[in-house]
Design a protein around this motif. Sequence first.
Motif, PDB file in Angstrom:
ATOM      1  N   GLY A 146       0.877  -1.372  -0.287  1.00 28.81           N
ATOM      2  CA  GLY A 146       0.038   0.096  -0.037  1.00 28.81           C
ATOM      3  C   GLY A 146       0.670   1.345   0.055  1.00 28.81           C
ATOM      4  N   PRO A 147       1.759   1.539   0.835  1.00 27.55           N
ATOM      5  CA  PRO A 147       2.584   2.679   1.005  1.00 27.55           C
ATOM      6  C   PRO A 147       3.558   2.738  -0.420  1.00 27.55           C
ATOM      7  N   CYS A 148       3.695   1.451  -1.102  1.00 28.33           N
ATOM      8  CA  CYS A 148       4.508   1.921  -2.350  1.00 28.33           C
ATOM      9  C   CYS A 148       3.731   2.331  -3.309  1.00 28.33           C
ATOM     10  N   ARG A 149       2.643   2.082  -3.607  1.00 30.35           N
ATOM     11  CA  ARG A 149       1.636   2.551  -4.455  1.00 30.35           C
ATOM     12  C   ARG A 149       1.114   3.979  -4.170  1.00 30.35           C
ATOM     13  N   ALA A 150       1.045   4.071  -2.843  1.00 33.11           N
ATOM     14  CA  ALA A 150       0.765   5.458  -2.695  1.00 33.11           C
ATOM     15  C   ALA A 150       1.935   6.487  -2.460  1.00 33.11           C
ATOM     16  N   LEU A 151       3.133   6.058  -2.363  1.00 29.79           N
ATOM     17  CA  LEU A 151       4.236   6.891  -2.552  1.00 29.79           C
ATOM     18  C   LEU A 151       4.222   7.363  -3.965  1.00 29.79           C
ATOM     19  N   LEU A 152       4.080   6.560  -5.132  1.00 30.24           N
ATOM     20  CA  LEU A 152       3.962   6.825  -6.495  1.00 30.24           C
ATOM     21  C   LEU A 152       2.775   7.751  -6.747  1.00 30.24           C
ATOM     22  N   GLY A 153       1.866   7.648  -5.846  1.00 30.80           N
ATOM     23  CA  GLY A 153       0.808   8.499  -6.156  1.00 30.80           C
ATOM     24  C   GLY A 153       1.088  10.161  -5.423  1.00 30.80           C
ATOM     25  N   ASP A 154       1.987  10.039  -4.348  1.00 28.81           N
ATOM     26  CA  ASP A 154       2.319  11.179  -3.804  1.00 28.81           C
ATOM     27  C   ASP A 154       3.221  12.058  -5.136  1.00 28.81           C
ATOM     28  N   LEU A 155       4.129  11.259  -5.551  1.00 26.26           N
ATOM     29  CA  LEU A 155       5.140  11.957  -6.346  1.00 26.26           C
ATOM     30  C   LEU A 155       4.380  12.381  -7.899  1.00 26.26           C
ATOM     31  N   THR A 156       3.385  11.811  -8.224  1.00 27.35           N
ATOM     32  CA  THR A 156       2.809  12.168  -9.429  1.00 27.35           C
ATOM     33  C   THR A 156       1.904  13.022  -9.192  1.00 27.35           C
ATOM     34  N   GLY A 157       1.127  13.266  -7.927  1.00 26.33           N
ATOM     35  CA  GLY A 157      -0.013  14.159  -7.602  1.00 26.33           C
ATOM     36  C   GLY A 157      -0.965  14.355  -8.782  1.00 26.33           C
ATOM     37  N   LYS A 158      -1.641  15.141  -9.269  1.00 25.20           N
ATOM     38  CA  LYS A 158      -2.871  15.411  -9.842  1.00 25.20           C
ATOM     39  C   LYS A 158      -2.624  15.153 -11.394  1.00 25.20           C
ATOM     40  N   ASP A 159      -1.269  14.590 -11.893  1.00 27.44           N
ATOM     41  CA  ASP A 159      -0.968  14.511 -13.136  1.00 27.44           C
ATOM     42  C   ASP A 159      -1.432  13.186 -13.744  1.00 27.44           C
ATOM     43  N   ASP A 160      -2.645  12.939 -14.428  1.00 25.94           N
ATOM     44  CA  ASP A 160      -3.277  11.641 -14.567  1.00 25.94           C
ATOM     45  C   ASP A 160      -2.390  10.616 -15.450  1.00 25.94           C
ATOM     46  N   ARG A 161      -1.870  11.384 -16.561  1.00 22.24           N
ATOM     47  CA  ARG A 161      -1.007  10.797 -17.331  1.00 22.24           C
ATOM     48  C   ARG A 161       0.295  10.026 -16.524  1.00 22.24           C
ATOM     49  N   ARG A 162       0.903  10.636 -15.672  1.00 22.69           N
ATOM     50  CA  ARG A 162       2.056  10.562 -15.116  1.00 22.69           C
ATOM     51  C   ARG A 162       1.655   9.199 -13.718  1.00 22.69           C
ATOM     52  N   THR A 163       0.553   9.392 -13.517  1.00 20.38           N
ATOM     53  CA  THR A 163       0.101   8.432 -12.433  1.00 20.38           C
ATOM     54  C   THR A 163      -0.072   7.070 -13.223  1.00 20.38           C
ATOM     55  N   ARG A 164      -0.748   6.976 -14.503  1.00 24.65           N
ATOM     56  CA  ARG A 164      -0.686   5.846 -15.138  1.00 24.65           C
ATOM     57  C   ARG A 164       0.789   5.264 -15.483  1.00 24.65           C
ATOM     58  N   VAL A 165       1.446   6.198 -15.875  1.00 20.12           N
ATOM     59  CA  VAL A 165       2.910   5.735 -16.027  1.00 20.12           C
ATOM     60  C   VAL A 165       3.802   5.349 -14.817  1.00 20.12           C
ATOM     61  N   ALA A 166       3.543   5.723 -13.873  1.00 17.59           N
ATOM     62  CA  ALA A 166       4.061   5.146 -12.447  1.00 17.59           C
ATOM     63  C   ALA A 166       3.485   4.011 -11.908  1.00 17.59           C
ATOM     64  N   ASN A 167       2.140   3.690 -12.387  1.00 22.73           N
ATOM     65  CA  ASN A 167       1.527   2.489 -12.045  1.00 22.73           C
ATOM     66  C   ASN A 167       2.067   1.417 -13.173  1.00 22.73           C
ATOM     67  N   ALA A 168       2.338   1.728 -14.404  1.00 27.46           N
ATOM     68  CA  ALA A 168       2.803   0.920 -15.326  1.00 27.46           C
ATOM     69  C   ALA A 168       4.241   0.318 -14.964  1.00 27.46           C
ATOM     70  N   TYR A 169       5.168   1.515 -14.563  1.00 31.40           N
ATOM     71  CA  TYR A 169       6.499   1.206 -13.805  1.00 31.40           C
ATOM     72  C   TYR A 169       6.480   0.075 -12.932  1.00 31.40           C
ATOM     73  N   PHE A 170       5.457   0.301 -12.012  1.00 32.10           N
ATOM     74  CA  PHE A 170       5.119  -0.562 -10.712  1.00 32.10           C
ATOM     75  C   PHE A 170       4.843  -1.946 -11.385  1.00 32.10           C
ATOM     76  N   SER A 171       3.990  -2.031 -12.440  1.00 28.50           N
ATOM     77  CA  SER A 171       3.536  -3.344 -12.961  1.00 28.50           C
ATOM     78  C   SER A 171       4.692  -4.009 -13.694  1.00 28.50           C
ATOM     79  N   LEU A 172       5.541  -3.109 -14.445  1.00 25.29           N
ATOM     80  CA  LEU A 172       6.990  -3.506 -15.126  1.00 25.29           C
ATOM     81  C   LEU A 172       7.815  -4.306 -14.041  1.00 25.29           C
ATOM     82  N   PHE A 173       8.028  -3.840 -12.805  1.00 30.51           N
ATOM     83  CA  PHE A 173       8.868  -4.289 -11.835  1.00 30.51           C
ATOM     84  C   PHE A 173       8.167  -5.495 -11.376  1.00 30.51           C
ATOM     85  N   MET A 174       6.988  -5.498 -11.015  1.00 30.06           N
ATOM     86  CA  MET A 174       6.284  -6.790 -10.659  1.00 30.06           C
ATOM     87  C   MET A 174       6.533  -7.871 -11.680  1.00 30.06           C
ATOM     88  N   ALA A 175       6.628  -7.578 -12.910  1.00 26.75           N
ATOM     89  CA  ALA A 175       6.987  -8.483 -14.149  1.00 26.75           C
ATOM     90  C   ALA A 175       8.196  -9.059 -14.017  1.00 26.75           C
TER      91      ALA A 175
END
Length: 506
Positions: free
Chosen positions: A161-190
């Motif tokens: 939870g804090p890992c995902r939340a940290l990415l949300g903190d860093l991207t703020g209200k930028d929807d595109r970067r929020t998707r990019v950050a979660n895609a990075y998270f998914s990439l490292f999960m892969a």
Amino acid sequence: MANPDTTHRQQQQQQQRNRRSKPRPKPRARVPLTQLLKVASVAGGIQFGWALQLSLLTPYVQQLGIPHAWASIIWLCGPLSGLFVQPLVGHMSDRCTNRFGRRRPFIVSGALFIIVSVLIIGHAADLGWRFGDTKTHRPAAVAFFVFGFWILDVANNVTQGPCRALLGDLTGKDDRRTRVANAYFSLFMAIGNILGYATGSYSGWYKVFPFTLTPACNVSCANLKSAFFLDIIFIVITTYISTVSAHEVPLNSSGAHPVEEGAGESGSAEEAFLWEMFGTFKYFSKPIWIILSVTALTWIGWFPFLLFDTDWMGREIYGGEPNEGPNYDIGVRMGALGLVLNSVVLGITSLLMERLCRNRGAGFVWGVSNILMAVCFVAMLVVTYVANYIGYVGKHLPPTSIVIASLMIFTILGFPLAITYSVPYALISTHIQPLGLGQGLSMGILNLAIVFPQMVVSLGSGPWDQLFGGGNSPAFAVAAVAALISGLIAVLAIPRSGGQRPRSQV
């Protein structure tokens, strides 16, 4: 004497001039993509352990003597801990004023508990042996395993939870970067999946760590123990990279950020504590309820596969049973190989995630992927039927065509799994932010839509499968229906705007 009205008007004009001349606060600088990539790397370490857990622990539980019908009950600890731990940790991290930041103390603490738990699980047979277990009767080993397993699931929920939340903190209200950050998270999960499943598919780790082979711990057990040693090394490296790269600025005691504009959202009065969290549901918009519903149905689909994938390969495809000949172990390792291929597709899809969602809409992509998931589960039922129809099960190793078909299904499922690991988190982060909830608590709320389905599957799949002959097919049939329904809802009901780039970002 000056007119009071004129004097008051002049004072107002002067105040307006002062406000206009006062420099406006600078907008928050956009976090570099390289920094987001480094912060997301911790997902690789966490998922390495998850991959070992998902591919090896269900077979290992049965080798310790727990019947197949009750193997899924062991996994109940994950959703139970997630039900309480992740929302609580999310809320606490939103309010944390530690000098190291809001999220990093929880990430590091969770990683340390993961290390402790895998050491207990890996040495469960040895610990049980010291308490009087025999090779045919292992109650103490089972107790140590369950204890370590519960710690592992709690630690995973503390960390994720804090890992995902940290990415949300860093991207703020930028929807595109929020998707990019979660895609990075998914990439490292892969990446974590690839390394973890590849580790689980190799049968010679006990030769690299010969001390793991003991009178209480056979080759399969020694391989599991050795794989967890590698997991410890990997999670230490990725946790260090992530936490050093985050550059969190601590909150002050009031819950407001001292320097960053908008960071005090997590201290909003709308934010509820754990026992009040359900009261926040009345503020949810219709799109949020749709996202939570689709998430719940999606995980009713995924959890039987994640729980029984390698067991299905060992039983239904290779016709083996735990502790009865080599076929089951060969099937489990082949299933782990299939999960490696699955993770390669997961990683490739993660790299293309932002473009897919921007072009077609996040809801449409999510829906299509879930429909594909349903087709794959139906294909698993067909392969099981064909394997039984041919008649080799229990007599010979499977034909090459059956093995290839099984591996293809595992591989294709990497595409919808990448969507599941990324899109729901980006959507919920975007839609729930206007409510004033912190990113940590919002991830905890989404987690509720994941843990309730897992509890249903954990309680029902084992006895249900046993009722219909002891195989995994009934659970996969339920998974196919749930995945199809969730896919149709996502395509038809999730707003297209959830996947488009904001006009200001074009």
